[in-house]
Design an enzyme around this catalytic site. Structure first.
Site, PDB file in Angstrom:
ATOM      1  N   SER A 140     -10.133  14.157  31.597  1.00  0.00           N
ATOM      2  CA  SER A 140     -10.235  15.261  32.555  1.00  0.00           C
ATOM      3  C   SER A 140     -11.601  15.940  32.629  1.00  0.00           C
ATOM      4  O   SER A 140     -11.809  16.802  33.478  1.00  0.00           O
ATOM      5  CB  SER A 140      -9.168  16.321  32.262  1.00  0.00           C
ATOM      6  OG  SER A 140      -7.934  15.877  32.764  1.00  0.00           O
ATOM      7  N   LYS A 142     -12.906  26.659  33.166  1.00  0.00           N
ATOM      8  CA  LYS A 142     -11.636  26.087  33.644  1.00  0.00           C
ATOM      9  C   LYS A 142     -10.522  27.108  33.427  1.00  0.00           C
ATOM     10  O   LYS A 142     -10.481  27.786  32.386  1.00  0.00           O
ATOM     11  CB  LYS A 142     -11.343  24.791  32.884  1.00  0.00           C
ATOM     12  CG  LYS A 142     -10.157  23.988  33.432  1.00  0.00           C
ATOM     13  CD  LYS A 142     -10.014  22.661  32.685  1.00  0.00           C
ATOM     14  CE  LYS A 142      -8.870  21.809  33.229  1.00  0.00           C
ATOM     15  NZ  LYS A 142      -8.793  20.496  32.566  1.00  0.00           N
ATOM     16  N   SER A 169      -8.526  16.525  35.594  1.00  0.00           N
ATOM     17  CA  SER A 169      -7.989  17.788  36.058  1.00  0.00           C
ATOM     18  C   SER A 169      -9.028  18.904  36.158  1.00  0.00           C
ATOM     19  O   SER A 169      -8.795  19.905  36.823  1.00  0.00           O
ATOM     20  CB  SER A 169      -6.886  18.247  35.105  1.00  0.00           C
ATOM     21  OG  SER A 169      -7.424  18.475  33.804  1.00  0.00           O
TER      22      SER A 169
END
Lengths: 522, 502
Positions: B179, B80, B155
């Site tokens: 997330s 990420k 996210s």
């Protein structure tokens, strides 16, 4: 500002002063939340890492040693230590603060509720006029021995936080932000552990403020928590000061004075501010709450910000750390680690070494001086403590002053001073010779014995040798001998001088006097 | 070219150990997949072939020298883009960090790479992890490999999609309110949020410091367990990382659930049925309960009475911490700086106004307000009280149960733009996951099958006690085995086929 102006103002107004004293915990070697070294100066932005630069994703890890030092500082100033404490974030934007929040403490400081006693004597006594009826518990206590007094100053709290970086404004005058074209930031200092002590508004005169700050510095130095350099900024004192007509209980509007880089500056800035506020009130004006900057050159304060900004720091508990819990037993064990503090040391110097109170105060207040003194006494012997003290407060103090150096920087070691005092006491050199020896030690770092030998300075106390010189001098000066014998004993000095010259200054003055008196009398 | 996308992490590692293929080939396989699919999916913001091939070379050289390959040797991973890795930009999906190059490594990433994994690239995300759809990325959204018209969740949408599309075997995400688990559910992948403190947060750009936790995505529970083995454990750089001993989580997989106490959370907050899937999703939990009972677990009902306050508390605490954590993005030391500022305030205001997207600005404003003088007690103080109650609820539940079950999300992947105009509807997507972050427990989302009306994956959330990841993953693996979910989206199969993949 004339001195009596302050005393005059303080007859009509009572000053209420509180101090905020920031001290860098230089004892830890590393910063508050990272492993970067703590040191003064250096090439800008070389003592930095992702943590103290506030790089994205970096996290603070608390420096446990810095916390221990702060707890010790609290214990040494009679504070209560919190059994449960934590850091908060204090939020405001400024380029010297990498994260745009400062990790500080809010409602749970490590230490709170302490007090220190300060002694005021000498000229400072004149600044305080109200100790007549005051009670001993808090407030001044009459101290008649030397015309001085003691006042107890409360300590609200001691908390720990991280220091900011330093801004360098370029293009303006004297590095001030006004008129600067751009600013540079040096983060070497950012993240240095910083203890903030807040005093109660118990201080009533600039002299008490100075004594309080000095006392605190001597305690911090005794603990070893900081090098406490006001010049280098590792100890920074800000003063909050307001005045009110005598008899009034309501507090006046305060101003905050910053940028005092010495104890003298602290005293003078507060004195200036008290008089300034009095003049405002006397002429029907009013004091504005503001931050003022002490200009040591112009010897005045000036408004730093025309309007006090309304800050909302939005404090909230620092989520990157867990709260701290301290066991009472652990705190007790910490208290046992406290070294001897200046007050106790002063008492010991008067009782064990028989020093006069003044000498004891002077030598015990400065930790480095005290260590030097005790080292020298250990070598010279307790019965020579007074002589050691005399030399330290006389020649040595003058030397440090003249060369503007710290005691640790002089070439004269405690061992050398002890040896020199020994030579005087044994009669090997005269006091006058010793002054030359001292100057030589300070210049070269050579041991006194070596200097005495090299200069052929040995004091001659041998009576036969002195008698033969005296004999020669008397023979060469028959007229003076006649005058002495006629009753003009004032010429004795002439003979002593003459003998001493003959002996190249090495004759023992006491023996010379003795021999002269005997031979002239005969 | 060799296509290794169907292999598990262990199979990749074992294949390299056996000399069936090289780590270099594993990297090539991953990049071939990305070449074929990422134009459509947009899971990656940045590919890092130099780093990946250098890592592959080290693995291959070590194997050639006769060393036993480490547990994740040659395993392609996505990271990420809020995790620092030297040699990459770390943008957090934001314009304000568009030019930001990492100057140090995130601990969890470093540990993953030390276990032999190959860093294939940095994955797309909602800006600063604010969002549940990856639509808030400044660099365009990620598409769901099950349906390109639908969001992958967020996210960590890029991390989830990269695994769902078979581009990488494992990826790292971060989970502040769901997330990892929510995009896991929406993309049919396994997403694990470890216990707060289990994995170091050092190097992941903070959103809500008291809530954030890094965790892995994989196509199987066994794979995420292997990843957790690599990244878990105390870190001297993170004062909130726990000294609690690390277990071998991968060893727990396959131990079965005989005698395990499984609680079904019966009072999760009610939500509107937006897509007609709500009943089916609720039914996921009932079927899971039957499955666990059939496997020998003790199953019962449990309530978490304060969990309904979770969303409200979270939208105070999360933004409060975020508003503080994001203050440092001020244009002074790094990142994007507004041009020709008139003074420092102008520099701050314009750099931030130009650099941050609308959802980020919304969260900063929410948090700043909640911490302001006069509002602190009413908002932040109250939220902390609610949080304490939620912690107590979970603590009480775990006195009687080892694992709790809820749906991961109240709905399946939604279409782009569907919720963008209504933040509250977007926030509701995390209504089941948020209470776990507030309490700090571990939880995992495991694919529970496809919703019959949409054909989109649904997820079961399993929640474990503090540092009980072994038990959690044991239960998750047992469930996974019973469900027989095929993790390869049909769309991916057809896309790869159409574009000449093997």
């Amino acid at each position: 500002m004339p001195k009596d102006r302050l005393a005059e103002v303080l007859e009509r107004y009572e000053a209420v002063i509180g101090l905020e004293i920031h001290t860098e915990v230089t004892a830890t070697n590393t910063k508050m939340f990272c492993g970067c070294p703590v040191a003064f100066g250096g090439e800008p932005n070389t003592r930095v890492c992702p943590v103290c630069l506030g790089m994205p994703g970096a996290l603070p890890v608390p420096n446990e040693a810095a916390i221990e030092w702060t707890l010790l500082a609290g214990l040494a100033t009679n504070c209560d230590i919190a059994l449960w404490s934590q850091f908060h974030r204090k939020q405001y934007f400024y380029p010297d603060m990498p994260k745009d929040y400062q990790i500080s403490q809010y409602d749970l400081p490590f230490a709170s509720g302490g007090a220190l006693e300060v002694e005021v004597d000498g000229e400072g006594v004149a600044q305080r006029i109200d100790f007549g009826g005051a009670v001993a518990a808090v407030g001044p206590e009459a101290h008649p021995e030397d015309g001085g007094y003691r006042a107890t100053i409360g300590i609200t709290r001691i908390h720990l936080e991280e220091d900011t970086g330093k801004m360098i404004h370029v293009g303006g005058s004297e590095g001030r932000i006004a008129g600067a074209t751009h600013s540079l930031v040096d983060f070497n200092r950012a993240g240095t552990p910083l203890m903030e002590l807040v005093s109660e508004p118990d201080i009533r005169t600039p002299e008490e403020a100075r004594r309080f700050a000095q006392k605190l510095r001597s305690i911090w130095l005794a603990l070893g928590v900081s090098d406490c350099s006001m010049e280098e900024g590792s100890m920074r004192v800000d003063g909050n000061v307001s005045i009110r007509p005598r008899g009034e209980t309501e507090l006046g509007t305060k101003s905050e004075v910053k940028n005092m880089n010495s104890f003298k500056a602290l005293h003078d800035a507060l004195a200036y501010e008290i008089v300034r506020q009095a003049e405002l009130l006397d002429t029907g004006g009013r004091v504005v709450q503001e931050t003022r900057h002490w200009d040591a050159g112009a010897r005045r304060t000036s408004a730093l910000r025309s309007k006090e900004e309304a800050h909302d720091y939005r404090y909230f508990p620092e989520p990157d750390m867990v709260p701290f819990r301290f066991e009472p037993a652990w705190i007790a064990s910490l208290a046992e680690k406290l070294p001897e503090l200046p007050d106790a040391r002063r008492e010991r110097y008067t009782t064990d070494f028989d020093l006069p109170k003044h000498d004891a105060s002077m030598l015990s207040a400065d930790f480095a001086l005290a260590c030097y003194f005790e080292d020298a006494v250990a070598l010279a012997g307790v019965d020579r403590a007074k002589q050691i003290a005399n030399w330290m407060l006389g020649e040595l103090a003058a030397l440090l002053n003249a060369e503007a150096i710290e005691i640790g920087d002089t070439r004269v070691t405690p061992a050398m001073l002890a040896e020199m005092v020994g030579l005087i006491e044994e009669g090997a050199i005269s006091g006058k010779q010793a002054k030359e020896v001292f100057a030589d030690m300070a210049a070269t770092g050579d041991a006194p014995g070596a200097i005495v030998a090299a200069r052929g300075m040995k004091q001659v106390s041998d009576t036969d040798a002195i008698e033969s010189v005296v004999h020669g001098v008397l023979e060469a000066n028959p007229n003076e001998v006649a005058s002495y014998r006629a009753g003009k004993t004032g010429v004795m000095g002439f003979f002593v001088g003459a003998v001493m010259r003959e002996m190249r200054g090495q004759g023992n003055p006491q023996v010379i006097n003795e021999v002269l008196r005997r031979m002239l009398g005969g | 070219m060799l296509d290794l996308s169907a292999l598990s992490a262990r199979e990749v590692r074992d294949g390299i150990a056996a000399g069936e293929f090289s780590a270099r080939e594993a990297a090539e396989s991953a990049y071939a997949r990305i070449e074929a699919l990422d134009g459509d999916v947009h899971a990656f913001l940045q590919l890092t072939p130099e780093l990946a091939f250098a890592a592959a070379e080290r693995v291959d050289a070590a194997r050639a020298a006769g060393e036993d390959p480490p547990p994740l040797a040659g395993v392609p991973v996505g990271i990420k883009d809020n995790m620092n890795l030297i040699g990459t930009r770390t943008t957090c999906g934001s314009r304000i960090l568009g030019n930001y190059k990492s100057v140090y490594d995130c601990t969890a990433v470093r540990r993953l790479l030390d276990a032999g994994a190959l860093p294939i690239g940095k994955c797309n995300m909602d800006e600063f992890a604010f969002g549940s759809s990856t639509e808030n990325s400044a660099y365009g959204p990620t598409r769901n490999p099950w349906d390109l018209e639908r969001v992958p969740g967020g996210s960590s949408g890029g991390s989830a999609a990269s695994v769902a599309a078979g581009m990488v075997t494992l990826s790292l995400g971060s989970d502040t309110g769901g997330s990892i688990r929510q995009p896991g559910a929406l993309t049919g992948t396994v997403g694990l949020k470890p216990t707060y403190g289990r994995v170091s947060r050092y190097g992941v750009v903070a959103f809500g410091s008291s809530l954030d936790q890094i965790g892995p995505f994989g196509t199987s529970v066994a794979d995420v367990a292997l990843a957790l083995d690599a990244i878990a454990g105390a870190d001297t750089m993170d004062a909130t990382s726990s000294p609690e001993p690390v277990e071998r989580y991968s060893a727990a997989v396959g131990l079965g659930v005989q005698g395990l106490r499984v609680g079904i959370v019966r009072d999760m907050p009610g939500v509107p049925d937006t897509d007609g899937c709500l009943n089916e999703i609720a039914h996921v939990v009932d079927r899971a309960a039957e499955t666990f009972a059939a496997l020998g677990a003790e199953v019962g009902d449990v309530t978490l009475p304060s969990a309904r306050h979770g969303l409200a508390a979270y939208y105070i605490i999360g933004p409060a911490e975020a508003s503080s954590n994001l203050a440092r993005f001020d244009g002074i030391r790094y990142g994007v700086r507004a041009e020709d500022p008139t003074d420092v305030l102008d520099l701050y205001m314009r750099s931030r106004a130009e650099g941050f997207g609308p959802e980020t600005i919304r969260r900063i404003m929410l948090g700043t307000y909640a911490l302001s003088a006069g509002y602190y007690d009413a908002y932040y103080g109250q939220a902390q009280k609610a949080r304490t109650r939620i912690i107590e609820d979970f603590r009480a539940a775990f006195e009687h149960y080892d694992v709790l079950l809820t749906p991961t999300t109240p709905e399946v992947a939604f279409r782009f733009g569907e919720k963008a105009a209504d933040p509250y509807m977007m926030y509701l997507n995390d209504v089941y996951t948020i209470p776990v972050n507030l309490a700090g427990n571990c939880a995992v989302s495991v694919p529970a099958g496809l919703c019959s009306s949409t054909g989109m994956p649904m997820g079961l959330q399993l929640i474990g006690d503090y540092f009980a990841e072994s038990t959690l993953l044991r239960a998750a693996a047992a469930y996974e085995q019973a469900v027989h979910f095929d993790p390869v989206p049909p769309l991916v199969r057809s896309l790869v086929g159409a574009k000449g993949g093997e």
